[in-house]
Write an enzyme that holds these catalytic residues in place. Structure first.
Site, short mmCIF file in Angstrom:
data_model
loop_
_atom_site.label_atom_id
_atom_site.label_comp_id
_atom_site.label_asym_id
_atom_site.label_seq_id
_atom_site.Cartn_x
_atom_site.Cartn_y
_atom_site.Cartn_z
N HIS A 37 -12.58 8.86 -15.20
CA HIS A 37 -13.13 7.55 -15.57
C HIS A 37 -14.50 7.74 -16.21
O HIS A 37 -15.34 8.48 -15.69
CB HIS A 37 -13.25 6.69 -14.31
CG HIS A 37 -13.91 5.37 -14.53
ND1 HIS A 37 -15.03 4.98 -13.83
CD2 HIS A 37 -13.61 4.34 -15.36
CE1 HIS A 37 -15.38 3.77 -14.23
NE2 HIS A 37 -14.53 3.36 -15.17
N HIS A 112 -22.43 4.59 -21.29
CA HIS A 112 -22.08 3.84 -20.08
C HIS A 112 -23.39 3.44 -19.43
O HIS A 112 -23.99 4.20 -18.70
CB HIS A 112 -21.23 4.67 -19.11
CG HIS A 112 -20.70 3.84 -17.97
ND1 HIS A 112 -20.72 4.28 -16.66
CD2 HIS A 112 -20.15 2.59 -17.94
CE1 HIS A 112 -20.21 3.33 -15.87
NE2 HIS A 112 -19.85 2.31 -16.63
#
Length: 310
Positions: A37, A112
């Site tokens: 992820h 991110h």
């Protein structure tokens, strides 16, 4: 580390090539494939600007608090410790990719919460691994794309094509997509690209080629219950399916554990429960698909997923 464990870890570099012949004839979406992820979050720069995937409120907080605010984002945005090369050597074959064009440099970078590494050198590292492991196949899922116009997408797709060349697998009927077929054609890379620009490009797979249901929760029982409810969706013949073993911190979670990190508070606690769920899948629909989580080195996640194939 004992000798048997060392041998098992060494085998993970080439686990696809070692699958029995009947699995080599199955569609790729009927295999169990370990994934990570936010795969490239290990490269996040704690000194960078806040990335465009964050809300206006987060941007405002960092503008107000500066470096301490970025440090909090860094600790709660980092989802992987292993580099792409280390992930590949450990057996990861699905990469969850979020990118944005960085305005000052013009480079396309992983993001991110903050900005990370330039995308191109990392893709070149993946190419080197594939050159040395000609029977391994990777799925690169470009699913969050920010600050990119048509010309930026076109440029990136051109560069990806140059890097992987004849290894790129064209968009095919899933039933044709077997390891046996890919090995015979020397194909090793499937690119999922979630933008309509690929609709006319036969070498890139549209975002609709994968189902990846997600629940926004920081509660372990709620996540596992959500996964159980989606078992039937994994029976689709025409696309990939991704099981997301991922917890998402709420603002309250972060405030309550301000000095800690995603790994300490959520990911580390979830890992053994998710891996147990993977091992104990109660229906055949839980025995295949892409399985992904944070910090993939934890709780024997990777070998547990690979073992589902047997």
């Amino acid at each position: 580390m004992d000798e048997q464990h060392k041998r098992q870890k060494q085998c993970r570099k080439d686990w696809m090539s070692r699958l029995p012949s009947h699995l080599q004839k199955l569609p790729l979406n009927k295999l169990a494939i370990p994934g990570s992820h936010n795969s490239f979050s290990y490269s996040l720069d704690p000194h960078s600007q806040v990335a465009p995937d964050q809300s206006r409120e987060i941007h405002a907080v960092v503008h107000m608090f500066g470096a301490p605010g970025r440090d909090v984002i860094y600790r709660w945005s980092m989802t992987q410790n292993l580099t792409a090369e280390q992930q590949l050597n450990s057996g990861i074959r699905y990469f969850d990719i979020r990118i944005s064009r960085e305005s000052s440099s013009g480079k396309v970078c992983f993001i991110h919460g903050l900005y990370g590494a330039d995308v191109i050198p990392c893709l070149e590292d993946i190419k080197k691994f594939l050159d040395n492991h000609p029977k391994e196949v990777v799925i690169l899922d470009f699913n969050h794309l920010y600050e990119m116009g048509t010309e930026h997408h076109s440029s990136l797709l051109h560069t990806i094509t140059e890097i992987f060349g004849s290894k790129l697998c064209p968009y095919l009927n899933m039933e044709c997509l077997t390891l046996e077929m890919m090995w015979g054609s020397e194909l090793q890379v499937i690119i999922l690209y979630h933008n309509e620009i690929v609709s006319d490009n036969p070498f890139f797979w549209p975002g609709s080629s994968i189902g990846s249901p997600y629940v926004n929760t920081s509660d372990i029982p709620q996540l596992l219950s959500f996964l159980d409810k989606h078992k039937k969706e994994n029976d689709a013949k025409e696309r990939f399916f991704c099981w997301q073993g991922v917890l998402t911190p709420s603002a309250q979670t972060i405030i309550s554990h301000f000095a800690k990190s995603l790994k300490e508070v959520l990911a580390g606690k979830l890992a053994p429960f998710f891996v147990t769920w993977v091992k104990n899948g109660k229906s055949v629909n839980c025995k295949h698909g892409i399985f992904m989580m944070d910090f993939v080195e934890m709780a024997d996640f990777i070998p547990s997923v690979i073992d589902l194939n047997y």
